[in-house]
Design an enzyme around this catalytic site. Structure first.
Site, PDB file in Angstrom:
ATOM      1  CG  HIS A   1      -1.714   1.269   1.384  1.00 44.48           C
ATOM      2  ND1 HIS A   1      -3.018   1.390   0.995  1.00 44.48           N
ATOM      3  CD2 HIS A   1      -1.356   2.486   1.867  1.00 44.48           C
ATOM      4  CE1 HIS A   1      -3.438   2.623   1.229  1.00 44.48           C
ATOM      5  NE2 HIS A   1      -2.446   3.314   1.770  1.00 44.48           N
ATOM      6  CD  GLU A   2       1.872   3.394   3.719  1.00 44.91           C
ATOM      7  OE1 GLU A   2       2.052   4.504   3.183  1.00 44.91           O
ATOM      8  OE2 GLU A   2       0.846   3.115   4.362  1.00 44.91           O
TER       9      GLU A   2
END
Ligand SMILES: *[C@@H]1O[C@H](CO)[C@@H](O)[C@H](O)[C@H]1NC(C)=O
Ligand SMILES: *[C@@H]1O[C@H](CO)[C@@H](O)[C@H](O)[C@H]1NC(C)=O
Ligand SMILES: *[C@@H]1O[C@H](CO)[C@@H](O)[C@H](O)[C@H]1NC(C)=O
Ligand SMILES: *[C@@H]1O[C@H](CO)[C@@H](O)[C@H](O)[C@H]1NC(C)=O
Ligand SMILES: *[C@@H]1O[C@H](CO)[C@@H](O)[C@H](O)[C@H]1NC(C)=O
Length: 805
Positions: free
Chosen positions: A570-571
């Site tokens: 996600h990051e």
């Protein structure tokens, strides 16, 4: 504002309630982050080439150089606008996509010699034809009074008012519950409901009505220091810093040093200033004078305001802010590059000959596809040497691009590439960051020695609460190894779907393939600046991305976010979407509202599609780290609309104001659309394309359809064969096609156009069907957009007429 005190108390006691019996010292950290900006009522994204042609611009023939096409198109599109005071500049980070052959041209408006920071055109060109373009150029008069314009709009104030309303609404919700017995496990939701707002509200909006409004009389008076100090009052998460600036305003003003920076080499850059001694920043602030558009009184067009544009690097934020130069207390727009973003063909560096790969490293890690420790065991995985994505592997980089080799640079090593035996390489620098500080080069990282076998123990035990942190730290070797492994896998995977050097990926050295270098991802494991979260900062291409992973004090022993691949993915996907949207050099395209929300949504979508398998399952985000079956979003990702009822209109609901809530709606829509393609084409158990052959060509394997040649004998782009691989490819290609500050509609249209470009539009109806299932059909509408992404939406569950059977 009147309820601020009561509010803070309530929040404190809620925090006490939730974490009082928890394991940790009770530290709950939430990053303060601002994001808002003016609406552009005239902004368009035209994704139908037919529409573009009927507007009079005809294809120029496939032999015409794409930048020539771009100029001809711009001169046509802007023919009634351009003048000596109103010009454009084609940005150097424009590029041609190697696989699709689409040239993505990024254009910035320049009025009276100053850039218009939100005057953007992106043009997508293939074979002499303009496929689509987005346009937010200012269209009004340019013989404007630069300084004393009517500064009617004050988005910061509007934002604060909205925040206050939202906040009070949620507070009422929480107070309702407070009387009743709180069901087990629900405390976190209530905290989630108010705490982030309380934080922004109290530390930011309290100060909006400042006594320091200083109208500027003439342009000579323009001084970036006032605007910057005013911005810092709003931006700092520390109320003592804000109070100190307010109390000692003139002293702070006097301490600021301003120096002019000259750029000899870069014609794209403007006169910039560097401001130092700014409270709560970690590096000097870059500033330049520019224009921004604010809605006119009638609301259907825009006016220009003169602003200072700042790049402000702080401990937890990296802001791109526009502050009125005439009324420095007015923050007109702000984008946080931290998210909870060349002309390659001509004049590229010649690449240095590559060494034959050294011995491959091995890692004892949760292998690719295992989302977190609840899903499987660690095993020995190999450095995934992908000769396209990472030609020199994960543990080599040139001495000249190595931040730890500054002194060696001058002693001229005889070798070009340096080999490392630690978690330090061309794509990723991974290490602990227990102190939570900004420094990272000297931080501890595991070294596996000549064996390059990164095999470290991971056996955390239950401890007393006060020892939980020390216990977690014992396994730093294993966690950093995992973070390094996952981040490199993501680098290589994304590379193969087109996140390469020219499109702005993260590498120290670019092998002469274009794009800007010296921007590998700095990956902090067990970052001491917070708990129970993670974040990523994406400055423009050529500056390192920064990923900070935290421990989660949600269980005993603590859970380490580095071990949950979905969170890391996600990051890292923030870096992907920020660099691909609006071009590598513009990190300001996904700042707030729907575009900011999609920035979150792509990360959730990619994390979920990466862990998914051919046997369908629903998935929650972050459930292991958060120790919560439902995960950290409102709903799990599911095709079942009882389990996940999100539709486009869901964005109107209270509580869908922040980017994460908006993001999960987008991720859900993509999840539903994905399965339309999976139904058609099935599932590939691996998302990784086959390794290139010796001669550099890419075999089709069972991954791509058999390559076709076009009428001119040119090989057509490779098309992934299966539903999941095709969807990921279309999502990547769509990000490259969509405009800066895309809406849900723009991103949807870009994905549909990506399919048109790649497959000739085979999936036009399948994709529309997927989008329409969640309300994003062709007649979906939004009225009355606001500077933070509000508005009233209408769903459309129908597909276009040609798709009705
Ligand atoms: C790094 O490894 C490669 C491949 O084994 C080798 O050719 C090269 O000489 C090494 N570089 C240094 C500086 O030792
Ligand atoms: C926890 O603390 C108690 C009291 O200080 C001590 O008796 C016990 O041994 C500790 N347990 C662990 C696992 O450290
Ligand atoms: C990490 O690995 C190094 C090198 O093998 C070792 O010396 C060190 O003790 C390990 N650190 C921890 C906390 O286990
Ligand atoms: C799907 O589930 C079936 C039945 O449990 C199993 O035999 C098969 O291996 C699974 N397939 C995948 C790709 O996981
Ligand atoms: C959707 O989920 C609900 C709740 O679990 C269940 O009752 C329903 O049968 C599901 N629908 C489908 C089509 O699977």
């Amino acid at each position: 504002m009147r309820c601020l005190f009561a509010t803070s108390l309530l929040v404190a006691s809620l925090a006490g309630h939730v974490y009082g019996h928890a394991l940790s010292d009770g530290t709950v950290s939430r990053r303060k982050s601002l994001g808002f900006g003016p609406v552009h009522p005239h902004e368009v994204y035209k994704s139908s080439p037919y529409q573009i042609q009927t507007n009079g611009f005809l294809p120029m023939g496939s032999h015409v150089e794409p930048f020539k096409v771009a100029r001809a198109f711009l001169d046509d599109l802007l023919k009634d606008q351009l003048s000596s005071g109103n010009q454009y500049r084609i940005r150097k980070d424009s590029y041609t996509d190697k696989n699709t052959g689409v040239t993505h041209v990024y254009v910035r408006q320049v009025v009276n010699g100053l850039e218009v920071v939100d005057g953007d055109i992106n043009i997508n060109i293939k074979d002499g034809m303009v496929l689509s373009y987005g346009n937010s150029f200012y269209t009004g008069a340019t013989d404007i009074e630069q300084v004393a314009g009517p500064h009617d709009r004050h988005p910061h104030r509007e934002y604060c008012q909205q925040l206050a309303t939202e906040f009070e609404g949620r507070l009422a919700q929480v107070q309702q519950y407070a009387g009743a017995q709180m069901p087990m496990g629900s405390g976190q939701e209530h905290l989630d409901l108010v705490e982030p707002l309380a934080h922004i509200h109290s530390s930011n909006c309290l100060f909006t009505e400042l006594p320091y409004e200083m109208p500027i009389k003439s342009q000579d008076d323009l001084d970036p220091r006032n605007a910057l100090l005013q911005f810092m009052i709003a931006a700092t998460p520390k109320s003592e810093v804000a109070q100190d600036i307010l109390g000692n305003y003139d002293a702070h003003l006097g301490k600021i040093s301003v120096s002019e920076t000259n750029h000899f080499a870069d014609p794209d850059s403007h006169v910039t200033f560097s401001l130092d001694n700014i409270p709560d920043t970690v590096n000097p602030v870059k500033a330049h004078l520019a224009h921004i558009q604010v809605p006119s009184k009638t609301g259907d067009s825009t006016e220009l305001n003169l602003i200072w544009k700042f790049e402000v690097e702080m401990q937890d934020n990296w802001y791109e802010a526009s502050v009125s130069a005439a009324a420095p207390h007015r923050i007109v727009s702000v984008v946080d590059w931290a998210s909870d973003s060349p002309m390659p063909v001509h004049g590229q560096d010649s690449a240095h000959p590559l060494p034959s790969p050294s011995k491959l490293a091995t890692y004892n890690v949760f292998g690719w596809g295992i989302n977190d420790p609840s899903e499987g065991k660690r095993s020995i995985q190999k450095e995934n040497l992908d000769s396209l994505a990472s030609p020199i592997g994960w543990h080599s980089l040139p001495f000249v691009n190595d931040p730890a080799m500054q002194s060696v640079r001058f002693s001229k090593p005889t070798e070009f590439f340096r080999n490392t035996t630690s978690t330090w390489g061309n794509n990723v620098f991974a290490h602990e960051n227990w102190e939570g500080q900004n420094g990272w080069v000297q931080n501890y990282r595991p070294d596996a020695g000549d064996s390059k076998a990164f095999d470290f123990k991971y056996k955390p035990k239950e401890t007393n609460r006060s020892d939980a942190l020390d216990e977690a730290k014992k396994y730093i070797n294993a966690t950093v190894t995992q973070l390094f492994y996952t981040s490199n896998m993501v680098h290589d995977l994304y590379y193969r779907y087109g996140f390469d050097e020219v499109s702005g990926n993260f590498q120290q050295y670019n092998f002469g393939r274009g794009g800007k270098e010296n921007d590998a991802v700095i990956a902090n494991a067990q970052d001491g600046s917070g708990y129970n979260n993670a974040n990523f900062m994406t400055p423009p291409d050529g500056q390192n991305g920064r990923c900070r992973m935290y421990l989660w004090n949600t269980a005993n022993p603590y859970r380490d976010g580095d071990l949950e691949a979905g969170i890391v993915i996600h990051e890292l996907s923030h870096g992907l979407s920020t660099r691909l949207t609006g071009g590598p050099a513009n990190s300001g395209c996904l700042g707030w509202g729907e575009s900011g929300g999609m920035g979150e949504g792509w990360g959730d979508f990619l994390a979920t599609v990466i862990r998914a398998s051919g046997n369908y399952s629903d998935y929650a985000m972050g459930s292991w780290a958060a120790n919560r079956e439902q995960g950290i979003r409102n709903f799990i990702y599911s095709l079942n609309d009882t389990l996940n009822p999100s539709t486009y209109k869901t964005l109107d609901k209270p509580g869908y104001w922040g980017v994460h809530a908006i993001g999960e709606v987008w991720a859900e829509i993509l999840w539903v659309a994905l399965y339309e393609l999976v139904e058609k084409y099935g599932w590939s158990e691996t998302l990784f394309p086959p390794a290139p052959s010796e001669d550099g060509t890419i075999p089709e394997g069972d991954f791509y359809r058999k390559a076709e040649v076009d009428a001119f004998g040119k090989k057509k782009p490779l098309i992934p064969k299966h539903g999941n691989t095709l969807m990921v490819q279309l999502v990547f290609n769509g990000m490259k096609l969509q405009p800066c500050r895309p809406s849900f509609f723009d991103a949807r249209d870009a994905i549909i156009q990506a399919d048109q470009v790649l497959t000739g539009g085979e999936n036009f109806c399948a994709l529309w069907k997927g989008f329409a299932k969640r309300g994003l059909g062709p007649d979906a509408r939004v009225e009355g957009r606001t500077p933070w992404g509000g508005g009233v939406r209408t769903n459309d569950y129908d597909v276009p007429r040609v798709c009705r059977d």
